[in-house]
Design a protein around this motif. Sequence first.
Motif, PDB file in Angstrom:
ATOM      1  N   VAL A   1      21.940 -26.619 -55.478  1.00 36.34           N
ATOM      2  CA  VAL A   1      20.615 -26.594 -56.098  1.00 36.34           C
ATOM      3  C   VAL A   1      20.661 -25.800 -57.399  1.00 36.34           C
ATOM      4  O   VAL A   1      20.828 -24.573 -57.371  1.00 36.34           O
ATOM      5  CB  VAL A   1      19.564 -25.976 -55.154  1.00 36.34           C
ATOM      6  N   PRO A   2      20.525 -26.428 -58.552  1.00 33.88           N
ATOM      7  CA  PRO A   2      20.439 -25.673 -59.810  1.00 33.88           C
ATOM      8  C   PRO A   2      19.127 -24.883 -59.847  1.00 33.88           C
ATOM      9  O   PRO A   2      18.059 -25.426 -59.548  1.00 33.88           O
ATOM     10  CB  PRO A   2      20.444 -26.768 -60.889  1.00 33.88           C
TER      11      PRO A   2
ATOM     12  N   ALA B   1      16.543 -31.423 -55.140  1.00 34.73           N
ATOM     13  CA  ALA B   1      17.503 -30.926 -54.154  1.00 34.73           C
ATOM     14  C   ALA B   1      16.863 -29.912 -53.207  1.00 34.73           C
ATOM     15  O   ALA B   1      17.114 -29.928 -51.999  1.00 34.73           O
ATOM     16  CB  ALA B   1      18.707 -30.308 -54.860  1.00 34.73           C
ATOM     17  N   SER B   2      16.010 -29.038 -53.739  1.00 34.90           N
ATOM     18  CA  SER B   2      15.357 -28.034 -52.888  1.00 34.90           C
ATOM     19  C   SER B   2      14.355 -28.674 -51.944  1.00 34.90           C
ATOM     20  O   SER B   2      14.174 -28.217 -50.809  1.00 34.90           O
ATOM     21  CB  SER B   2      14.670 -26.974 -53.759  1.00 34.90           C
TER      22      SER B   2
ATOM     23  N   LEU C   1       9.401 -24.988 -58.987  1.00 34.39           N
ATOM     24  CA  LEU C   1       7.992 -25.259 -59.252  1.00 34.39           C
ATOM     25  C   LEU C   1       7.478 -24.430 -60.417  1.00 34.39           C
ATOM     26  O   LEU C   1       6.754 -24.923 -61.288  1.00 34.39           O
ATOM     27  CB  LEU C   1       7.163 -24.944 -58.000  1.00 34.39           C
ATOM     28  N   GLU C   2       7.848 -23.159 -60.435  1.00 32.65           N
ATOM     29  CA  GLU C   2       7.350 -22.283 -61.487  1.00 32.65           C
ATOM     30  C   GLU C   2       7.886 -22.704 -62.857  1.00 32.65           C
ATOM     31  O   GLU C   2       7.142 -22.694 -63.850  1.00 32.65           O
ATOM     32  CB  GLU C   2       7.735 -20.832 -61.199  1.00 32.65           C
TER      33      GLU C   2
ATOM     34  N   ALA D   1      16.115 -28.093 -63.915  1.00 30.37           N
ATOM     35  CA  ALA D   1      15.038 -27.591 -63.069  1.00 30.37           C
ATOM     36  C   ALA D   1      14.465 -28.707 -62.209  1.00 30.37           C
ATOM     37  O   ALA D   1      14.125 -28.501 -61.034  1.00 30.37           O
ATOM     38  CB  ALA D   1      13.939 -26.962 -63.928  1.00 30.37           C
ATOM     39  N   TYR D   2      14.375 -29.905 -62.773  1.00 27.55           N
ATOM     40  CA  TYR D   2      13.867 -31.052 -62.018  1.00 27.55           C
ATOM     41  C   TYR D   2      14.898 -31.532 -61.001  1.00 27.55           C
ATOM     42  O   TYR D   2      14.536 -31.968 -59.900  1.00 27.55           O
ATOM     43  CB  TYR D   2      13.496 -32.178 -62.981  1.00 27.55           C
TER      44      TYR D   2
END
Length: 600
Positions: A365-366, A447-448, A116-117, A441-442
Amino acid sequence: MRLFIPLAILAVCRTVCSGNYTDVAKFTPQLEMESDPSPKECRSYHSLTNSTEICHFVSSAEDCQMDEGFVNYIKFALCHVKPEMLPGVYVLYGTWLIYLFIALGTTAESFFCPALEFIAHNLKLSQNIAGITVVAFGNGAPDIFSAVAAFTNSNPSSSGVAIGALLGAGVFVTTIVAGSVAITTPFSLAQRPFLRDVIFYLAAVFWTYCLLYKGQIDLKNSLGFLAFYVVYVVVVLLGRYVNQKIRKWQSHEEGTEDPNETTGLLSNRENTNQRSSQDSSQEDWIAQPIRASHEHNREMRDRGINSDEIDSVHSDGSTVVYSASSKVWSLINPLAGTDWKEMSFPFKAIEVLQAPIKFLCKLTVPVVSADPDVNDWSRTLTCCHCVLSPMFCVFAAKVAFVKVGVMPLWSIFLIAGATFATLVWLTSSELRRPKYYWVFAYVGFVASVLWTYCVANEIVNLLQTFGALINVSNVIMGLTFLAWGNSIGDTVADVTLAKQGLARMAISACFGGPFFNLIIGIGLPCTIAIITNKGNPIEIQFTAVEQILVSSLLFSLAFSFVVVPLRKFQMTKSYGVLLILLYVVYLPIVILAGIHIIDW
């Protein structure tokens, strides 16, 4: 006179919601007692005596099904375990529940929040916008994902878990956590943010009461909750804009420089925290950084992973020998960088318990840092993510074996992942990030989200199982165990902020945070559930437990709204003790009502 004030609030709420304003004076508190479980409820199996009948009942009853989870806990306990072994099942399930709460916090804070950040940084959101949206969503992730899991569950009674958790956490945070902050450090409140958040929170709780009273949540109201938050965002931004103009004018008159609040989320965070401790007009719960959002960056620095991590460099800088395998291991090792000597035993135990879920998440999860000084790039690991992330997503979503033509979906994702991995390997190097690194990141965000949602689903299913086994309603399980589990992080974070001299920010979070969780925790999952259910509204029960719960939250908020201004916005230890006493009185009453000991 027992509970006269909460019942008086309840009387007014019921009258307004029903639209019968002429009956206020005639109202007598004849609350609908929570009835015995209906034959359709899973916990009604207690009326059966034969184990075969019990197993047949839990296998066929709709309320006992757990389609969204990976394990049917109630069926395992009642069909595959001998009755004399059930105490051992309770211990096993209780231990697993504790671990799932730890896993929920780990996936939300260590993987969802960094994604998110980075997205906020990548989109160049201002601090104001990012604080109200990204930061708020990141800090409330466990509560919101738990609500999504409960409202979208195929079990018709699971919505009670979400209602109990959202309202129960509200009572807990506005009394226990707020009281703990006041006891930790007496201080004066920021007037404008406090009054604004309490007013909006009161309105949201009253709206929730009306929906409970009507017994259903339709699409119009779920979208209305989301629109209500948009109104809140507009009010916050306008208020901060006007306040900033006033401060700028005052700074100009005094000949001092006014700090700029329109910079990016990351670049100005330290200044924001410093200003928030000095100026009450800038104190806001949305000014908090995402809880644990810098854990990834801290881990990278603690492990010594930076842009200079190499084995050897020639004096002319022309040749670099780089150990890709050691870099991969340092990135996926869940215990690397932990300072064991400085940690107490409980924190060591938590680190060890977090290790398995962290390891699995790091493989699938990257995690991309928005800090340019942190070199978390590894070509080898990223290529693995290209394959493992989509494979995890397709299996977590339970669509792996859905066929597209003659091929199952998992094979299509495997081929696509291997293709992308090959492209990444050919177009990048081990030593520096490629230009397209931000895309991961997306991928990590998706995945997260699935990781957090899966864990939240298991928690909801376990709480429903415990409720059925001990013959307690889902609302009671939600307002106790789920509310407490999701509020542990808020308690620790807010008390820590108070000890660091940021008590005003902490107390603002005690009212602004639960408001966000309630308004989004109902609006978002209910909208999703209603749309996926062809527009049918969500049916919810309104028993004595819900009535006591919502009236207690209304009383808690109204009490603070009236008493705090009368005390000239001074938070003292005595007031903190009073808030905690409110919760101590409320909790046994609502539990005793839920187990039919108190009759209304």
